[in-house]
Design a protein around this motif. Structure first.
Motif, PDB file in Angstrom:
ATOM      1  N   LYS A 175     -13.191  41.181 -13.186  1.00 22.33           N
ATOM      2  CA  LYS A 175     -13.380  39.956 -13.356  1.00 22.33           C
ATOM      3  C   LYS A 175     -13.729  39.753 -14.797  1.00 22.33           C
ATOM      4  O   LYS A 175     -13.965  38.544 -15.253  1.00 22.33           O
ATOM      5  CB  LYS A 175     -14.262  39.181 -12.478  1.00 22.33           C
ATOM      6  N   CYS A 176     -13.831  40.678 -15.508  1.00 20.47           N
ATOM      7  CA  CYS A 176     -14.288  40.506 -17.083  1.00 20.47           C
ATOM      8  C   CYS A 176     -13.249  39.959 -17.899  1.00 20.47           C
ATOM      9  O   CYS A 176     -13.181  39.116 -18.923  1.00 20.47           O
ATOM     10  CB  CYS A 176     -14.851  41.818 -17.554  1.00 20.47           C
ATOM     11  N   GLY A 177     -12.086  40.360 -17.387  1.00 18.56           N
ATOM     12  CA  GLY A 177     -10.628  39.777 -18.250  1.00 18.56           C
ATOM     13  C   GLY A 177     -10.773  39.927 -19.761  1.00 18.56           C
ATOM     14  O   GLY A 177     -11.178  41.244 -20.188  1.00 18.56           O
ATOM     15  N   THR A 180     -15.470  39.262 -24.079  1.00 23.33           N
ATOM     16  CA  THR A 180     -16.045  40.591 -24.784  1.00 23.33           C
ATOM     17  C   THR A 180     -17.509  39.843 -25.316  1.00 23.33           C
ATOM     18  O   THR A 180     -17.956  40.418 -26.362  1.00 23.33           O
ATOM     19  CB  THR A 180     -15.346  40.870 -26.174  1.00 23.33           C
ATOM     20  N   GLN A 181     -18.102  38.994 -24.620  1.00 24.74           N
ATOM     21  CA  GLN A 181     -19.506  38.182 -25.003  1.00 24.74           C
ATOM     22  C   GLN A 181     -20.316  39.256 -25.157  1.00 24.74           C
ATOM     23  O   GLN A 181     -21.349  39.317 -26.147  1.00 24.74           O
ATOM     24  CB  GLN A 181     -19.698  37.305 -24.086  1.00 24.74           C
ATOM     25  N   CYS A 182     -20.635  40.184 -24.130  1.00 27.00           N
ATOM     26  CA  CYS A 182     -21.696  41.211 -24.082  1.00 27.00           C
ATOM     27  C   CYS A 182     -21.697  42.043 -25.409  1.00 27.00           C
ATOM     28  O   CYS A 182     -22.448  42.554 -25.988  1.00 27.00           O
ATOM     29  CB  CYS A 182     -21.804  41.846 -23.011  1.00 27.00           C
ATOM     30  N   ILE A 183     -20.395  42.363 -25.506  1.00 24.62           N
ATOM     31  CA  ILE A 183     -19.971  43.487 -26.633  1.00 24.62           C
ATOM     32  C   ILE A 183     -20.670  42.667 -27.980  1.00 24.62           C
ATOM     33  O   ILE A 183     -21.215  43.404 -28.807  1.00 24.62           O
ATOM     34  CB  ILE A 183     -18.659  43.872 -26.799  1.00 24.62           C
ATOM     35  N   ALA A 235     -25.942  37.334 -22.295  1.00 24.43           N
ATOM     36  CA  ALA A 235     -24.783  36.563 -22.642  1.00 24.43           C
ATOM     37  C   ALA A 235     -23.738  36.355 -21.740  1.00 24.43           C
ATOM     38  O   ALA A 235     -22.749  36.023 -22.136  1.00 24.43           O
ATOM     39  CB  ALA A 235     -24.243  37.637 -23.807  1.00 24.43           C
ATOM     40  N   CYS A 236     -23.929  37.088 -20.655  1.00 23.58           N
ATOM     41  CA  CYS A 236     -22.903  37.272 -19.549  1.00 23.58           C
ATOM     42  C   CYS A 236     -22.314  35.886 -19.032  1.00 23.58           C
ATOM     43  O   CYS A 236     -23.006  34.936 -18.808  1.00 23.58           O
ATOM     44  CB  CYS A 236     -23.011  38.192 -18.336  1.00 23.58           C
ATOM     45  N   ILE A 237     -20.905  35.725 -19.218  1.00 28.15           N
ATOM     46  CA  ILE A 237     -20.491  34.334 -18.560  1.00 28.15           C
ATOM     47  C   ILE A 237     -20.566  33.905 -17.346  1.00 28.15           C
ATOM     48  O   ILE A 237     -20.294  32.901 -17.117  1.00 28.15           O
ATOM     49  CB  ILE A 237     -18.898  34.160 -19.251  1.00 28.15           C
TER      50      ILE A 237
HETATM   51  S1  SF4 Z   1     -20.118  39.152 -20.973  1.00 27.37           S
HETATM   52 FE1  SF4 Z   1     -20.016  39.504 -18.598  1.00 27.37          FE
HETATM   53  S2  SF4 Z   1     -17.986  38.930 -18.155  1.00 27.37           S
HETATM   54 FE2  SF4 Z   1     -18.059  39.071 -20.345  1.00 27.37          FE
HETATM   55  S3  SF4 Z   1     -17.280  41.155 -20.643  1.00 27.37           S
HETATM   56 FE3  SF4 Z   1     -19.483  41.342 -20.530  1.00 27.37          FE
HETATM   57  S4  SF4 Z   1     -19.934  41.956 -18.528  1.00 27.37           S
HETATM   58 FE4  SF4 Z   1     -17.836  41.077 -18.557  1.00 27.37          FE
END
Ligand code: SF4
Ligand code: SF4
Length: 332
Positions: A175-177, A180-183, A235-237
Motif C-alpha cells: 500500500k506504499c505505492g 516516498t514521504q518517509c525516504i 511522515a507516513c501518509i
Molecule cells: S511514508 Fe508510509 S506510505 Fe509512504 S512510502 Fe513511507 S511507509 Fe510507505
C-alpha cells in the motif's frame, strides 16, 4: 463465541488490536544474512545471533500453535520543547505499558489451561515480519510496520501460545505505492531501497543504541533530536488524521530543558526519568546527545552548561562533545 472473538474483545478492552499469524511462517535467511554482511546492524551484535529463531519464530516457545500479534497506538501531537524526544518515548516506557497489558491476556489464556508467553521487543524474533504475515500491517518503505488504522505510530507485541486460534488474513498488496514521504523525511538518508535501514546512519540508533562518540558527519544532521528520531514515522501518509485515544501512560511527561540535562546528577536523572524509555540509555549518553543539540540550536547562554560538563564529568567522550557544542555556538 469462538476463541478468536473472545481474545479480540478482551484485547479491545485493553486498547489493543489483535491479529493472528500462522505458525508455519518462515523468513528469508539470505536477506537477514545479507543485511548483517553489509554491516547495516552497526554494533548491535545481538542481531547476528539466534538466526534459526529469527527464521522460524514459532520455535522460540515449545508447543506454539498460534502467534497473537497486538498493536497499540501512540499517535499524539509533538510537544514543543528544546531537544526533541521521539513520540514513542514521551510517556511511560512502552515496554512496561504493553507488557502489562499482554500479561493480562497471558493470564487469561493460562486460566483456560493453555500455555502462553508474551514478548515486547525483547525476543530474537522478527516482529515486523510476523506482524505483516498476520495482517496487522505491511512493511513500508521506511521498514516500519504500517497499518491503515494506526499508520506508522504504534507498538507491536506478541503472545506465543499453545491455544489454536485461526490465523487472520495477511494484506495482499503493497500500500506504499509511489509514496516516498518517509525516504524524503530522513535527515541522514538511512532508508535504503528494498525497505532496508542502515542502522549506522540512523539517528534513532545513534542517539539510543550507540554508546560511543557520535561521528562528526552526523552531528549537524541530528539537529535538535535529543532522544530517538521519528521523522520517517511521523511522515507516513497513513498516520491517523482523527485523534485515536491513547493509553494515558503515554501522555508526555515534563522533562527538563536540554540545557538543564547537563546539570543533572545520577540521582536527579533517576528521579526525573525512571520508568521512561529514556532512562535505559543512562545519564552520560543523554548528556552526550544534549551537547550535540546545544551545538546545533544553543545560544551563548548555554555555554556555561557545556563548560559545567567539562569540569564535572570524567568522560572523555562528554568533554569532546561539550567542546564541539561550545565551538559550534561560538562559530555562529
Ligand atoms: S511514508 Fe508510509 S506510505 Fe509512504 S512510502 Fe513511507 S511507509 Fe510507505
Ligand atoms: S529514524 Fe530518523 S534517521 Fe532513522 S531512518 Fe527514520 S528518519 Fe531516518
Amino acid at each position: 463465541m469462538d476463541i478468536y472473538k473472545t481474545l479480540e474483545e478482551y484485547a479491545h478492552s485493553l486498547g489493543l488490536s489483535m491479529h493472528v499469524a500462522s505458525t508455519d511462517i518462515e523468513f528469508s535467511e539470505s536477506r537477514l544474512r545479507e543485511w548483517i554482511r553489509n554491516g547495516y546492524h552497526a554494533d548491535m551484535e545481538w542481531m547476528t545471533q539466534n538466526t534459526p529463531l529469527r527464521i522460524h519464530p514459532h520455535t522460540i516457545f515449545r508447543n506454539t500453535q498460534s502467534i497473537l500479534v497486538f498493536s497499540l497506538s501512540y499517535a499524539q501531537n509533538i510537544p514543543k520543547r528544546r531537544g526533541k524526544i521521539a513520540l514513542y518515548s514521551l510517556g511511560r516506557d512502552y515496554h512496561k505499558v504493553l507488557k502489562h497489558k499482554l500479561q493480562k491476556i497471558v493470564s487469561y489464556i493460562h486460566s483456560m489451561g493453555e500455555e502462553a508467553i508474551s514478548y515486547v521487543d525483547t525476543a530474537p524474533i522478527m516482529e515486523k515480519c510476523i506482524a505483516s504475515t498476520s495482517g496487522a500491517g505491511w512493511i513500508g518503505k521506511s521498514s516500519l510496520t504500517i497499518s491503515e488504522q494506526y499508520g506508522a505510530v504504534f507498538f507491536l507485541g506478541e503472545i506465543f501460545t499453545s491455544l489454536n486460534v485461526a490465523p487472520s488474513k495477511p494484506l495482499t498488496s503493497d500500500k506504499c505505492g509511489f509514496c516516498t514521504q518517509c525516504i524524503e523525511a530522513c535527515p541522514t538518508q538511512a532508508i535504503l531501497p528494498n525497505r532496508t535501514i542502515d542502522a549506522r546512519t540512523c539517528i534513532s540508533y545513534l542517539t539510543i543504541e550507540h554508546k560511543g562518540s557520535i561521528p562528526m558527519k552526523y552531528r549537524k544532521l541530528i539537529h535538535d533530536l535529543l532522544y530517538g528520531c521519528d521523522k520517517c514515522s511521523v511522515a507516513c501518509i497513513y498516520n491517523p488524521i482523527k485523534e485515536i485515544p491513547i493509553d494515558p501512560d503515554f501522555s508526555p511527561r515534563t522533562y527538563p530543558d536540554v540545557r538543564d540535562i547537563l546539570y543533572l546528577t545520577q540521582e536527579s536523572f533517576t528521579s526525573v526519568f525512571a520508568g521512561s524509555a529514556i532512562h535505559r540509555i543512562g545519564l552520560s549518553q543523554l548528556q552526550r546527545n544534549a551537547c550535540i543539540v546545544l551545538g546545533n540550536i544553543g545560544t551563548p547562554d548555554d555555554i556555561p552548561a557545556l563548560q559545567h560538563i567539562q569540569t564535572t564529568s570524567e568522560s572523555p567522550i562528554l568533554h569532546e562533545h561539550a567542546q564541539w557544542g561550545i565551538d559550534m555556538i561560538r562559530g555562529r
